[in-house]
Design a protein around this motif. Structure first.
Motif, short mmCIF file in Angstrom:
data_model
loop_
_atom_site.label_atom_id
_atom_site.label_comp_id
_atom_site.label_asym_id
_atom_site.label_seq_id
_atom_site.Cartn_x
_atom_site.Cartn_y
_atom_site.Cartn_z
N ASP A 29 41.19 29.47 57.95
CA ASP A 29 39.87 29.97 58.27
C ASP A 29 38.96 29.82 57.04
O ASP A 29 39.36 30.13 55.93
CB ASP A 29 40.01 31.43 58.72
N GLU A 30 37.74 29.39 57.28
CA GLU A 30 36.80 29.15 56.18
C GLU A 30 36.46 30.42 55.41
O GLU A 30 36.34 30.42 54.18
CB GLU A 30 35.52 28.52 56.72
N ALA A 31 36.32 31.53 56.11
CA ALA A 31 35.99 32.81 55.46
C ALA A 31 37.09 33.24 54.50
O ALA A 31 36.81 33.74 53.41
CB ALA A 31 35.74 33.89 56.50
N ILE A 32 38.34 33.02 54.87
CA ILE A 32 39.46 33.38 53.98
C ILE A 32 39.43 32.51 52.73
O ILE A 32 39.64 33.00 51.62
CB ILE A 32 40.80 33.27 54.72
N GLY A 33 39.15 31.23 52.90
CA GLY A 33 39.04 30.34 51.75
C GLY A 33 37.93 30.75 50.80
O GLY A 33 38.10 30.74 49.58
N ASP A 34 36.77 31.13 51.37
CA ASP A 34 35.65 31.60 50.54
C ASP A 34 36.05 32.87 49.80
O ASP A 34 35.76 33.02 48.60
CB ASP A 34 34.42 31.89 51.41
N PHE A 35 36.68 33.79 50.49
CA PHE A 35 37.10 35.05 49.87
C PHE A 35 38.06 34.78 48.71
O PHE A 35 37.91 35.36 47.63
CB PHE A 35 37.76 35.96 50.91
N LYS A 36 39.02 33.89 48.89
CA LYS A 36 39.96 33.55 47.82
C LYS A 36 39.24 32.95 46.62
O LYS A 36 39.58 33.23 45.47
CB LYS A 36 41.03 32.61 48.34
N GLU A 37 38.23 32.13 46.88
CA GLU A 37 37.45 31.54 45.80
C GLU A 37 36.69 32.61 45.03
O GLU A 37 36.64 32.60 43.80
CB GLU A 37 36.48 30.51 46.37
N TRP A 38 36.11 33.58 45.74
CA TRP A 38 35.38 34.67 45.08
C TRP A 38 36.32 35.53 44.25
O TRP A 38 35.97 35.95 43.14
CB TRP A 38 34.65 35.52 46.09
N VAL A 39 37.50 35.80 44.76
CA VAL A 39 38.48 36.59 44.00
C VAL A 39 38.89 35.84 42.74
O VAL A 39 38.98 36.43 41.65
CB VAL A 39 39.71 36.94 44.87
N ALA A 40 39.09 34.53 42.86
CA ALA A 40 39.46 33.74 41.68
C ALA A 40 38.34 33.75 40.64
O ALA A 40 38.61 33.86 39.44
CB ALA A 40 39.79 32.30 42.10
N LEU A 41 37.08 33.67 41.08
CA LEU A 41 35.96 33.75 40.15
C LEU A 41 35.93 35.10 39.46
O LEU A 41 35.74 35.19 38.24
CB LEU A 41 34.63 33.54 40.88
N ARG A 42 36.12 36.16 40.21
CA ARG A 42 36.13 37.51 39.62
C ARG A 42 37.25 37.64 38.60
O ARG A 42 37.06 38.20 37.53
CB ARG A 42 36.29 38.56 40.73
N ASN A 43 38.41 37.12 38.93
CA ASN A 43 39.54 37.23 38.01
C ASN A 43 39.38 36.38 36.77
O ASN A 43 39.93 36.71 35.72
CB ASN A 43 40.84 36.85 38.74
N SER A 44 38.61 35.31 36.84
CA SER A 44 38.48 34.42 35.68
C SER A 44 37.26 34.75 34.81
O SER A 44 37.09 34.15 33.75
CB SER A 44 38.42 32.96 36.14
N HIS A 45 36.42 35.71 35.23
CA HIS A 45 35.23 36.07 34.45
C HIS A 45 35.18 37.59 34.28
O HIS A 45 34.92 38.32 35.24
CB HIS A 45 33.96 35.57 35.14
N SER A 46 35.37 38.04 33.06
CA SER A 46 35.40 39.48 32.79
C SER A 46 34.08 40.16 33.10
O SER A 46 34.05 41.35 33.45
CB SER A 46 35.81 39.74 31.34
N ALA A 47 32.95 39.45 33.00
CA ALA A 47 31.65 40.08 33.29
C ALA A 47 31.57 40.54 34.73
O ALA A 47 30.91 41.54 35.02
CB ALA A 47 30.52 39.10 32.98
N PHE A 48 32.24 39.85 35.66
CA PHE A 48 32.25 40.30 37.05
C PHE A 48 33.00 41.62 37.20
O PHE A 48 32.69 42.42 38.08
CB PHE A 48 32.90 39.27 37.97
N ARG A 49 33.97 41.85 36.35
CA ARG A 49 34.78 43.06 36.47
C ARG A 49 34.18 44.25 35.74
O ARG A 49 34.26 45.38 36.22
CB ARG A 49 36.20 42.79 35.96
N ASN A 50 33.61 44.03 34.55
CA ASN A 50 33.17 45.18 33.77
C ASN A 50 31.82 44.97 33.07
O ASN A 50 31.48 45.70 32.16
CB ASN A 50 34.23 45.55 32.73
#
Length: 86
Positions: free
Chosen positions: A1-22
């Protein structure tokens, strides 16, 4: 499903950029008529700018956001110096 793929991409971006987290949150641009919203997240390591287009049409972001984006986009199309379509 395309939405699941988008969600996984967003999670990967959040995990790879500390500014998104804190990072501190700053609103940069609001255009209610065109349904465009831009914000940044900033911490001691990086600054990330996010531009959201919630309309059915493309929207050209001009010089008002050039400084904020520093010429880098994760998605979108660079059209001219100081101009992006999102």
């Amino acid at each position: 499903d395309e939405a699941i793929g988008d969600f996984k991409e967003w999670v990967a971006l959040r995990n790879s950029h500390s500014a998104f987290r804190n990072g501190d949150y700053r609103t940069l641009f609001i255009d209610d008529e065109n349904r465009i919203y831009a914000f940044s997240r900033v911490n001691s390591e990086e600054e990330i700018t996010v531009i959201l287009n919630n309309s059915d049409s493309s929207y050209t972001v001009t010089k008002e956001l050039e400084a904020a984006t520093k010429g880098k986009l994760l998605a979108g199309e660079r059209m001219l110096p100081y101009s992006y379509r999102v």
